[in-house]
Design an enzyme around this catalytic site. Structure first.
Site, PDB file in Angstrom:
ATOM      1  N   GLU A 216      -3.042   2.464  -0.209  1.00 22.30           N
ATOM      2  CA  GLU A 216      -2.871   3.855  -0.653  1.00 22.30           C
ATOM      3  C   GLU A 216      -3.511   4.830   0.334  1.00 22.30           C
ATOM      4  O   GLU A 216      -4.333   4.452   1.173  1.00 22.30           O
ATOM      5  CB  GLU A 216      -3.499   4.042  -2.033  1.00 22.30           C
ATOM      6  CG  GLU A 216      -2.787   3.285  -3.111  1.00 22.30           C
ATOM      7  CD  GLU A 216      -3.419   3.455  -4.476  1.00 22.30           C
ATOM      8  OE1 GLU A 216      -2.753   3.075  -5.444  1.00 22.30           O
ATOM      9  OE2 GLU A 216      -4.555   3.958  -4.595  1.00 22.30           O
TER      10      GLU A 216
ATOM     11  N   GLU B 295       5.374  -5.010  -0.089  1.00 27.41           N
ATOM     12  CA  GLU B 295       6.579  -5.591   0.493  1.00 27.41           C
ATOM     13  C   GLU B 295       6.809  -5.053   1.908  1.00 27.41           C
ATOM     14  O   GLU B 295       7.154  -5.808   2.819  1.00 27.41           O
ATOM     15  CB  GLU B 295       7.804  -5.296  -0.377  1.00 27.41           C
ATOM     16  CG  GLU B 295       7.705  -5.822  -1.784  1.00 27.41           C
ATOM     17  CD  GLU B 295       7.072  -4.852  -2.786  1.00 27.41           C
ATOM     18  OE1 GLU B 295       7.348  -4.993  -3.986  1.00 27.41           O
ATOM     19  OE2 GLU B 295       6.297  -3.959  -2.374  1.00 27.41           O
TER      20      GLU B 295
END
Length: 131
Positions: free
Chosen positions: A42, A53
């Site tokens: 983040e 992913e």
């Protein structure tokens, strides 16, 4: 596939999630058996974060690989969490439509689909032919 889920679970612990506190791990196996993993990262400027992913795909490409044979994603959630829309498109770029995608929970929940199930009607290079 259990080893791929285990790799995703291990890398999930390294996720940098000070804002959502929602750790996600992903692991990809290439056709030659290599495994690449990624976790979500983040950023205080939310759109600038990276999905697990996408991180696994970037590691795969950085190593010179361009094909996904199968992928696993894991999170601590009540039910298996699917890849976001952007990651579905990224996965479809490198995997065949019938490649297995396993979504798992840290409590042992599991749901398996194919890339085509995740992203029916995926936008592909063939759509740009003749442009």
């Amino acid at each position: 596939m259990d080893d791929l889920i285990a790799a995703a679970a291990t890398v999930r612990e390294n996720a940098y999630v000070p804002y959502s506190r929602f750790k996600v791990g992903a692991a990809i196996r290439t056709p030659d058996g290599q495994v690449f993993a990624g976790c979500n990262v983040e950023n205080v400027a939310y759109p600038e974060g990276t999905c697990a992913e996408a991180g696994a795909i970037a590691a795969m490409v950085a190593a010179g690989q361009t094909r996904i044979a199968e992928i696993a994603v894991i999170a601590d959630s009540p039910s298996p969490v699917p890849p976001c829309g952007g990651c579905r498109q990224k996965i479809a770029e490198f995997a065949s439509a019938d490649a297995p995608v396993v979504m798992a929970t840290t409590a042992g929940g599991r749901h398996e689909v194919t890339v085509a199930d995740l992203l029916p009607g995926a936008f592909a290079a063939e759509h740009m032919e003749g442009a």
